[in-house]
Design a protein around this motif. Structure first.
Motif, PDB file in Angstrom:
ATOM      1  N   ALA A  61      34.615  17.363  61.043  1.00 49.71           N
ATOM      2  CA  ALA A  61      36.069  17.327  61.236  1.00 49.71           C
ATOM      3  C   ALA A  61      36.769  16.764  60.003  1.00 49.71           C
ATOM      4  O   ALA A  61      37.837  17.235  59.599  1.00 49.71           O
ATOM      5  N   LEU A  62      36.157  15.754  59.383  1.00 51.48           N
ATOM      6  CA  LEU A  62      36.733  15.161  58.180  1.00 51.48           C
ATOM      7  C   LEU A  62      36.796  16.181  57.051  1.00 51.48           C
ATOM      8  O   LEU A  62      37.828  16.307  56.376  1.00 51.48           O
ATOM      9  N   PHE A  63      35.721  16.922  56.840  1.00 58.10           N
ATOM     10  CA  PHE A  63      35.721  17.916  55.764  1.00 58.10           C
ATOM     11  C   PHE A  63      36.708  19.041  56.040  1.00 58.10           C
ATOM     12  O   PHE A  63      37.329  19.568  55.108  1.00 58.10           O
ATOM     13  N   ASP A  64      36.858  19.409  57.287  1.00 58.37           N
ATOM     14  CA  ASP A  64      37.844  20.444  57.609  1.00 58.37           C
ATOM     15  C   ASP A  64      39.248  19.964  57.259  1.00 58.37           C
ATOM     16  O   ASP A  64      40.066  20.723  56.722  1.00 58.37           O
ATOM     17  N   GLU A  65      39.528  18.697  57.542  1.00 58.26           N
ATOM     18  CA  GLU A  65      40.829  18.128  57.192  1.00 58.26           C
ATOM     19  C   GLU A  65      40.993  18.036  55.674  1.00 58.26           C
ATOM     20  O   GLU A  65      42.073  18.305  55.142  1.00 58.26           O
ATOM     21  N   LEU A  66      39.937  17.660  54.966  1.00 63.03           N
ATOM     22  CA  LEU A  66      40.017  17.527  53.520  1.00 63.03           C
ATOM     23  C   LEU A  66      40.218  18.884  52.841  1.00 63.03           C
ATOM     24  O   LEU A  66      40.981  19.003  51.875  1.00 63.03           O
ATOM     25  N   VAL A  67      39.546  19.918  53.339  1.00 61.11           N
ATOM     26  CA  VAL A  67      39.746  21.264  52.788  1.00 61.11           C
ATOM     27  C   VAL A  67      41.190  21.701  53.009  1.00 61.11           C
ATOM     28  O   VAL A  67      41.844  22.239  52.102  1.00 61.11           O
ATOM     29  N   SER A  68      41.708  21.475  54.198  1.00 64.27           N
ATOM     30  CA  SER A  68      43.099  21.834  54.491  1.00 64.27           C
ATOM     31  C   SER A  68      44.051  21.065  53.583  1.00 64.27           C
ATOM     32  O   SER A  68      45.062  21.610  53.115  1.00 64.27           O
ATOM     33  N   PHE A  69      43.733  19.800  53.311  1.00 70.89           N
ATOM     34  CA  PHE A  69      44.563  18.990  52.422  1.00 70.89           C
ATOM     35  C   PHE A  69      44.592  19.609  51.025  1.00 70.89           C
ATOM     36  O   PHE A  69      45.649  19.679  50.390  1.00 70.89           O
ATOM     37  N   LYS A  70      43.442  20.062  50.529  1.00 70.58           N
ATOM     38  CA  LYS A  70      43.395  20.688  49.205  1.00 70.58           C
ATOM     39  C   LYS A  70      44.199  21.986  49.193  1.00 70.58           C
ATOM     40  O   LYS A  70      44.894  22.288  48.218  1.00 70.58           O
ATOM     41  N   PHE A  71      44.113  22.763  50.271  1.00 74.06           N
ATOM     42  CA  PHE A  71      44.904  23.989  50.358  1.00 74.06           C
ATOM     43  C   PHE A  71      46.404  23.686  50.326  1.00 74.06           C
ATOM     44  O   PHE A  71      47.184  24.403  49.687  1.00 74.06           O
ATOM     45  N   ASP A  72      46.800  22.659  51.043  1.00 77.65           N
ATOM     46  CA  ASP A  72      48.225  22.341  51.201  1.00 77.65           C
ATOM     47  C   ASP A  72      48.818  21.597  50.005  1.00 77.65           C
ATOM     48  O   ASP A  72      50.040  21.585  49.834  1.00 77.65           O
ATOM     49  N   ASN A  73      47.971  20.945  49.203  1.00 75.46           N
ATOM     50  CA  ASN A  73      48.466  20.124  48.088  1.00 75.46           C
ATOM     51  C   ASN A  73      47.730  20.439  46.785  1.00 75.46           C
ATOM     52  O   ASN A  73      47.208  19.539  46.126  1.00 75.46           O
ATOM     53  N   PRO A  74      47.690  21.703  46.385  1.00 74.78           N
ATOM     54  CA  PRO A  74      46.869  22.055  45.208  1.00 74.78           C
ATOM     55  C   PRO A  74      47.347  21.424  43.913  1.00 74.78           C
ATOM     56  O   PRO A  74      46.525  20.964  43.110  1.00 74.78           O
ATOM     57  N   HIS A  75      48.665  21.390  43.683  1.00 76.59           N
ATOM     58  CA  HIS A  75      49.157  20.863  42.414  1.00 76.59           C
ATOM     59  C   HIS A  75      49.020  19.343  42.347  1.00 76.59           C
ATOM     60  O   HIS A  75      48.642  18.785  41.309  1.00 76.59           O
ATOM     61  N   LEU A  76      49.312  18.682  43.449  1.00 72.94           N
ATOM     62  CA  LEU A  76      49.157  17.226  43.497  1.00 72.94           C
ATOM     63  C   LEU A  76      47.700  16.844  43.290  1.00 72.94           C
ATOM     64  O   LEU A  76      47.376  15.938  42.509  1.00 72.94           O
ATOM     65  N   THR A  77      46.802  17.539  43.966  1.00 77.55           N
ATOM     66  CA  THR A  77      45.382  17.241  43.844  1.00 77.55           C
ATOM     67  C   THR A  77      44.882  17.541  42.447  1.00 77.55           C
ATOM     68  O   THR A  77      44.131  16.751  41.854  1.00 77.55           O
ATOM     69  N   ALA A  78      45.287  18.680  41.901  1.00 77.21           N
ATOM     70  CA  ALA A  78      44.855  19.041  40.551  1.00 77.21           C
ATOM     71  C   ALA A  78      45.346  18.032  39.526  1.00 77.21           C
ATOM     72  O   ALA A  78      44.625  17.679  38.588  1.00 77.21           O
ATOM     73  N   ALA A  79      46.572  17.547  39.692  1.00 75.73           N
ATOM     74  CA  ALA A  79      47.127  16.573  38.749  1.00 75.73           C
ATOM     75  C   ALA A  79      46.273  15.319  38.701  1.00 75.73           C
ATOM     76  O   ALA A  79      46.021  14.765  37.629  1.00 75.73           O
ATOM     77  N   ARG A  80      45.797  14.859  39.849  1.00 73.12           N
ATOM     78  CA  ARG A  80      44.987  13.630  39.881  1.00 73.12           C
ATOM     79  C   ARG A  80      43.564  13.900  39.412  1.00 73.12           C
ATOM     80  O   ARG A  80      42.954  13.074  38.725  1.00 73.12           O
ATOM     81  N   GLU A  81      43.026  15.061  39.770  1.00 68.93           N
ATOM     82  CA  GLU A  81      41.658  15.367  39.370  1.00 68.93           C
ATOM     83  C   GLU A  81      41.545  15.550  37.862  1.00 68.93           C
ATOM     84  O   GLU A  81      40.510  15.241  37.261  1.00 68.93           O
ATOM     85  N   LEU A  82      42.600  16.028  37.233  1.00 59.06           N
ATOM     86  CA  LEU A  82      42.592  16.222  35.786  1.00 59.06           C
ATOM     87  C   LEU A  82      42.447  14.904  35.031  1.00 59.06           C
ATOM     88  O   LEU A  82      41.926  14.873  33.921  1.00 59.06           O
ATOM     89  N   SER A  83      42.918  13.818  35.621  1.00 64.07           N
ATOM     90  CA  SER A  83      42.861  12.523  34.934  1.00 64.07           C
ATOM     91  C   SER A  83      41.703  11.660  35.425  1.00 64.07           C
ATOM     92  O   SER A  83      41.604  10.486  35.086  1.00 64.07           O
TER      93      SER A  83
END
Length: 209
Positions: free
Chosen positions: A109-131
């Motif tokens: 259930a946690l991974f399903d939520e985390l995948v959905s979070f990445k789908f819903d927040n791609p630019h925010l997530t990418a911005a943090r992962e880049l640094s």
């Protein structure tokens, strides 16, 4: 669409503005909302600067740095706000993520939520992962939560703390935005990716034989 650049007011003007009687010393929610909108609309995560956020929120850049410490600190605050409902679900009785559910079910259930979070927040997530992600507070929390749940499973990964620690890092690494983008570009749908992630978790964390 790239964020628009406007003139940023000075810190003295900013602090005078936000310290009116009856108002909080710093408009934190306003700043987070402005930053969120900028990252959502930006063509590239790197294009959003602290100058852009300060201008959009109507505060001085130095005031912004005092509040969040750095651009990464601002991104971490955004993640914290977005992740609050997920954290609450982990403690809520009756939730698929809650303490009453079996550990493997909670992880799925946690991974399903985390995948959905990445789908819903791609630019925010990418911005943090880049640094760099590994020292970010939200990643530290996700890793610690997952490691603890892995230790409660009957899997081979639960045989030692070191194994659970490493397995948690490896599984979370499969959720990187660049990996998900590559899967989407290959023609997989969001639903396909959710199923593949769940299948991977089951293969890695299923009962030891």
């Amino acid at each position: 669409m790239s964020p628009k650049h406007t003139d940023t007011i000075t810190d003295r003007q900013s602090e005078k503005k936000v310290r009116r009687p009856g108002r909080p010393a710093f408009p934190r929610e306003l700043v987070l909302a402005a930053a969120d909108a900028l990252f959502a609309d930006a063509d590239a995560p790197k294009s959003v600067s602290m100058d852009d956020v300060a201008a959009a929120a109507g505060v001085g850049k130095a005031t912004l740095f005092r509040a969040f410490g750095s651009r990464d600190g601002l991104l971490d605050a955004l993640f914290e706000a977005r992740a609050a409902p997920l954290r609450a679900e982990l403690d809520r009785p009756g939730s698929p993520l809650g303490p009453e559910a079996p550990p493997l079910d909670r992880i799925l259930a946690l991974f399903d939520e985390l995948v959905s979070f990445k789908f819903d927040n791609p630019h925010l997530t990418a911005a943090r992962e880049l640094s760099g992600m590994l020292q970010a507070p939200h990643y530290v929390w996700m890793h610690a939560t997952l490691r603890s749940l892995i230790e409660q499973t009957d899997s081979a990964a639960a045989e030692s703390a070191e194994s659970a620690d490493y397995t948690a890092h490896v599984l979370l690494g499969g959720l990187r935005v660049d990996v998900i983008d590559e899967l989407l570009a290959s023609g997989r749908s969001r639903e396909d990716i959710r199923h593949e992630v769940a299948a991977l978790v089951r293969r890695v964390l299923g009962p030891a034989r």
